[in-house]
Design a protein around this motif. Structure first.
Motif, short mmCIF file in Angstrom:
data_model
loop_
_atom_site.label_atom_id
_atom_site.label_comp_id
_atom_site.label_asym_id
_atom_site.label_seq_id
_atom_site.Cartn_x
_atom_site.Cartn_y
_atom_site.Cartn_z
N UNK A 42 0.84 -1.21 0.00
CA UNK A 42 0.00 0.00 0.00
C UNK A 42 0.87 1.25 0.00
N UNK A 43 1.97 1.21 0.74
CA UNK A 43 2.87 2.39 0.79
C UNK A 43 3.40 2.71 -0.59
N UNK A 44 3.67 1.67 -1.37
CA UNK A 44 4.17 1.88 -2.73
C UNK A 44 3.06 2.37 -3.66
N UNK A 49 0.34 11.08 1.63
CA UNK A 49 -0.88 11.70 2.18
C UNK A 49 -2.06 10.72 2.09
N UNK A 50 -2.15 10.02 0.94
CA UNK A 50 -3.23 9.03 0.79
C UNK A 50 -3.04 7.89 1.79
N UNK A 51 -1.81 7.46 1.96
CA UNK A 51 -1.53 6.36 2.88
C UNK A 51 -1.96 6.74 4.30
N UNK A 52 -1.66 7.97 4.68
CA UNK A 52 -2.01 8.43 6.02
C UNK A 52 -3.51 8.37 6.28
N UNK A 79 -10.13 5.87 -4.05
CA UNK A 79 -8.84 6.26 -4.62
C UNK A 79 -7.83 5.10 -4.54
N UNK A 80 -8.08 4.15 -3.67
CA UNK A 80 -7.13 3.04 -3.51
C UNK A 80 -7.44 1.85 -4.42
N UNK A 81 -8.73 1.58 -4.67
CA UNK A 81 -9.06 0.35 -5.43
C UNK A 81 -10.03 0.57 -6.57
N UNK A 82 -10.59 1.78 -6.71
CA UNK A 82 -11.49 2.05 -7.83
C UNK A 82 -12.93 1.63 -7.62
N UNK A 83 -13.29 1.12 -6.46
CA UNK A 83 -14.69 0.72 -6.21
C UNK A 83 -15.60 1.95 -6.31
N UNK A 84 -16.74 1.82 -6.99
CA UNK A 84 -17.68 2.93 -7.15
C UNK A 84 -18.43 3.15 -5.85
N UNK A 126 -15.47 2.50 5.85
CA UNK A 126 -14.32 2.01 5.08
C UNK A 126 -14.82 1.37 3.79
N UNK A 127 -13.95 1.33 2.80
CA UNK A 127 -14.26 0.70 1.52
C UNK A 127 -14.33 -0.81 1.74
N UNK A 128 -15.45 -1.44 1.31
CA UNK A 128 -15.62 -2.88 1.54
C UNK A 128 -14.61 -3.70 0.73
N UNK A 129 -14.15 -3.14 -0.37
CA UNK A 129 -13.26 -3.92 -1.25
C UNK A 129 -11.81 -3.93 -0.77
N UNK A 130 -11.32 -2.76 -0.32
CA UNK A 130 -9.89 -2.70 0.03
C UNK A 130 -9.65 -2.36 1.50
N UNK A 131 -10.70 -2.02 2.24
CA UNK A 131 -10.53 -1.69 3.66
C UNK A 131 -10.03 -0.28 3.90
N UNK A 132 -9.94 0.54 2.84
CA UNK A 132 -9.43 1.90 2.99
C UNK A 132 -10.38 2.79 3.79
N UNK A 133 -9.82 3.62 4.66
CA UNK A 133 -10.63 4.55 5.46
C UNK A 133 -11.12 5.68 4.56
#
Ligand code: FE
Length: 160
Positions: A42-44, A49-52, A79-84, A126-133
């Motif tokens: 994920x860091x890569x 800023x997005x990672x934070x 922004x992390x996985x493209x889920x609508x 959080x995003x159900x697909x990638x867990x992103x906050x």
């Protein structure tokens, strides 16, 4: 014996309800198309800023995000996985400094979690697909949902 089982069932249902005293939390949904990356990956993949925000549950400064006053017609994806996630039709200016939506495109696309951090009781999204906050949802939004999904601009990407 039967009566004891009924009592136990009734008790556990009641215990569940009492946890959901902020907003009607939906059960966590297990999606079989979930993305799992290591934190190093994920860091890569994300900017610092997005990672934070997406991975460390940070919050962007109010009025600083690129979508706070954005008004074009389209959809917002993770922004992390493209889920609508959100339609521009549900976007409104809540005056809070973050892009706000009255609804999600599909409730299965997000996960609702009780968040007791920062001395408040809130409902984290959080995003159900990638867990992103993504942000938090509050119950002071406009009709018909009465909800305000308060989302970090940096967690979403606009698509026309
Ligand atoms: Fe995502």
């Amino acid at each position: 014996m039967k009566n004891i089982i009924y009592l136990l069932v009734a008790f556990s249902l009641n215990a569940c309800n009492s946890q959901n005293n902020t907003i009607n939390l939906k059960p966590k949904i297990q999606m079989n198309n979930q993305i799992s990356k290591t934190e190093e990956e994920w860091k890569k993949a994300l900017s610092p800023e997005q990672y934070n925000v997406l991975r460390e549950k940070g919050t962007e400064m109010p009025y600083s995000g690129k979508y706070y006053l954005h008004k074009e017609k389209g959809i917002y994806v993770c922004a992390a996985c493209g889920a609508e996630l959100f339609k521009s039709d549900s976007k409104f200016d809540a005056g809070c400094g973050w892009p706000s939506f009255s609804n999600v495109m599909d409730s299965s696309k997000v996960v609702y979690t009780k968040d007791k951090s920062a001395g408040m009781i809130r409902t984290e999204i959080t995003c159900a697909k990638c867990g992103g906050h993504l942000g938090h949802v509050f119950d002071d939004g406009p009709a018909p949902t009465g909800l305000r999904y308060c989302i970090n601009s940096i967690s979403i990407e606009f698509k026309k």
